[in-house]
Enzyme design. Structure first.
Site, PDB file in Angstrom:
ATOM      1  N   LYS A   1      20.663  74.061  -8.096  1.00  0.00           N
ATOM      2  CA  LYS A   1      20.334  73.133  -7.014  1.00  0.00           C
ATOM      3  C   LYS A   1      21.630  72.540  -6.478  1.00  0.00           C
ATOM      4  CE  LYS A   1      17.323  69.160  -6.021  1.00  0.00           C
ATOM      5  NZ  LYS A   1      16.347  68.198  -6.562  1.00  0.00           N
TER       6      LYS A   1
ATOM      7  N   SER B   1      11.901  67.813  -4.092  1.00  0.00           N
ATOM      8  CA  SER B   1      13.076  68.219  -3.342  1.00  0.00           C
ATOM      9  C   SER B   1      13.726  69.509  -3.842  1.00  0.00           C
ATOM     10  CB  SER B   1      14.119  67.102  -3.412  1.00  0.00           C
ATOM     11  OG  SER B   1      14.554  66.924  -4.750  1.00  0.00           O
TER      12      SER B   1
ATOM     13  N   SER C   1      10.410  65.876  -8.331  1.00  0.00           N
ATOM     14  CA  SER C   1      11.058  66.981  -7.612  1.00  0.00           C
ATOM     15  C   SER C   1      11.243  68.277  -8.382  1.00  0.00           C
ATOM     16  CB  SER C   1      12.417  66.530  -7.090  1.00  0.00           C
ATOM     17  OG  SER C   1      12.224  65.820  -5.902  1.00  0.00           O
TER      18      SER C   1
END
Ligand code: GLN
Length: 494
Positions: free
Chosen positions: A79, A160, A184
């Site tokens: 990420k 997210s 998330s």
């Protein structure tokens, strides 16, 4: 043998150890899928050479007869919230564009130490604020899934950690890191039919991870199944003196202790999570999940978490408050973007940089956060929210007198279409309703796929555990996985 890119962490690790294939073959296969997967917009930066270098090191170690590290030969996606040495990190925001960290986050360093390589940096909601990946400054991530209505509506991969979800589900990487501040990891995992775990707050170091809300942010793993999540989390976790909130405790061997046998365990079903308007398919799956856990030997008990309804409002005060403070550092001086209009002074530069660099959702959070921390409103909002947070943590403490873990849905809906909620922040925030209580209490929680809804889209089940008891969470996840028989995967259209 099936395609290498169909394999998860354990199968790749074991295949490399046995010499069924080389680590280089694995890295090349995933690098090719990343290069061919651009339509999903899951990657912001591709780092094929990083994956190849780690693979070559694994192959060399094997040829020399050395013992292989726990993730040797396994390439993963990172990420973009994690700083990795020499690779641009933007956290999905223009304000960090061009920022290339000269250091390695502890979590990524731990992964490289465990022999993993990096396929690239994954797209995400800007500063991890969002539930659909639509707040990224670099375009929407598209879910590999499509509704079974014959249409081709682009669906949100959740957020997210949307790039992570889309890339794992689309087999662009066998696993990815995520971060979870208020859902998330779990919500995107649920949206794309993969597993994801957020450990106890403090298990993974936050050092080198771009901060959103520091008292909530926690890294975790996203992968095809529970075993893979355990292997990867084990590699990521560990005490780090560079993070004052890091837990100085040994990392258990979660993989080795995995067991789907829940005899003697009690699973709590929180009655306050039965919320009006939750689709029947989600309630039905929840009941089915309880049935699966009963079949695994657990006793199912109804429990009460009385302050549940205040969790979402408290989260949307505390998280923006911390964000407004954390994001003060983006001033046009230290990192990334700088806007310096002609004749501008220092204040003008700050204002211009922040006006240009932050997206609308980030600005909304900064404004909410600044408001709730302001002298006149601090007690009315921030202090109250902190009190609610304590009450929520106490709800869980009291629940543990009656059960060992909690079962709930992960999200109140399946994946929605891109654009369907983008104009309505409150509707978007509501998607986090089942996820934020565990975040506020700092507890380990995971989502595992349970089945498909009527539109052919994945639905997730969530298990929340006691602090430091990731093992029970993983074991219950495994028990569900063994019974759900979830093998559905998206048809390749990209
Ligand atoms: N969707 C939540 C938010 O927007 C949670 C995000 C997260 O966990 N990073 O704040």
């Amino acid at each position: 043998m099936s395609n290498i890119t169909d394999l998860g962490i354990k199968a790749i690790r074991d295949g490399v150890r046995d010499g069924t294939f080389s680590a280089r073959e694995v890295a090349e296969a995933f690098n090719a899928n990343v290069a061919a997967g651009k339509e999903l917009n899951a990657f912001l930066v591709e780092t094929p050479e990083h994956a190849l270098a780690a693979a070559d090191a694994a192959d060399k170690a094997r040829a020399a007869g050395e013992e292989l590290a726990p993730m040797a030969g396994v390439p993963v996606g990172m990420k973009d919230l994690f700083c990795t040495d020499g690779v641009e990190a933007t956290a999905g925001s223009h304000i960090l564009e061009g920022f290339t960290p000269q250091y390695e986050s502890t979590v990524s360093a731990n992964l490289w130490k465990a022999g993993a390589g990096m396929l690239g940096k994954l797209n995400m909601d800007q500063f991890a604020m969002g539930s659909s990946n639509e707040t990224s400054a670099f375009g929407n991530v598209i879910s590999p899934w499509r509704r079974n209505d014959g249409g081709n509506t682009d669906l949100a991969p959740g957020g997210s950690s949307g790039g992570s979800a889309s890339a794992v589900s689309g087999r662009l990487c066998p696993a990815a890191t995520g971060t979870d501040t208020g859902g998330s990891i779990r919500q995107p995992a649920a949206f794309v039919g993969i597993s994801g775990i957020k450990p106890t707050y403090g298990r993974c170091s936050r050092w080198g991870v771009v901060a959103f809300a520091s008292s909530l942010d926690q890294a975790g793993s996203m992968a095809h199944d529970v075993t893979d999540c355990a292997i990867m989390l084990q590699a990521m976790a560990g005490f780090d003196p560079k993070d004052a909130t890091s837990l100085d405790l040994p990392v258990p061997d979660w993989e080795n202790a995995l067991s789907g046998d829940l005899k003697g365990k009690r699973v709590g079903i929180p009655k306050e999570y039965r919320i009006d308007g939750t689709p029947k398919e989600i309630d039905d799956l929840w009941e089915q999940g309880a049935e699966w856990l009963r079949d695994a030997g657990a006793e199912i008990v109804e429990i009460s978490l009385p302050h549940t309804k205040y969790a979402l409002p408290a989260y949307y005060i505390i998280a923006p408050a911390e964000a407004s403070s954390n994001l003060a550092r983006y001033d046009g001086v230290r990192y990334g973007q700088r806007e310096l209009p002609d004749g501008a002074g220092l204040q003008d530069m700050y204002a211009a940089t922040r006006a240009e660099g932050f997206g609308p959702e980030v600005k909304r959070r900064i404004m909410i956060g600044t408001y709730v921390l302001s002298a006149g409103f601090y007690d009315a909002y921030y202090t109250q929210a902190q009190k609610v947070r304590s009450l929520i943590a106490r709800d869980f403490e009291q629940a543990w007198e009656h059960c060992d873990m909690i079962l709930a849905p992960t999200a109140p809906s399946a994946a929605f279409g891109l654009g369907e909620k983008a104009d309505d922040p409150l509707a978007m925030y509501l998607n986090d309703v089942f996820a934020v209580p565990a975040s506020l209490a700092g507890l380990p929680a995971m989502s595992v796929p349970g089945g498909l809804d009527g539109q052919g889209l994945p639905l997730g089940l969530q298990i929340v555990g006691k602090a430091l008891d990731e093992q029970s969470v993983l074991n219950a996840g495994l028990a569900i996985e063994q019974r759900a028989g979830f093998t559905a995967r998206p048809d390749k259209w990209w």
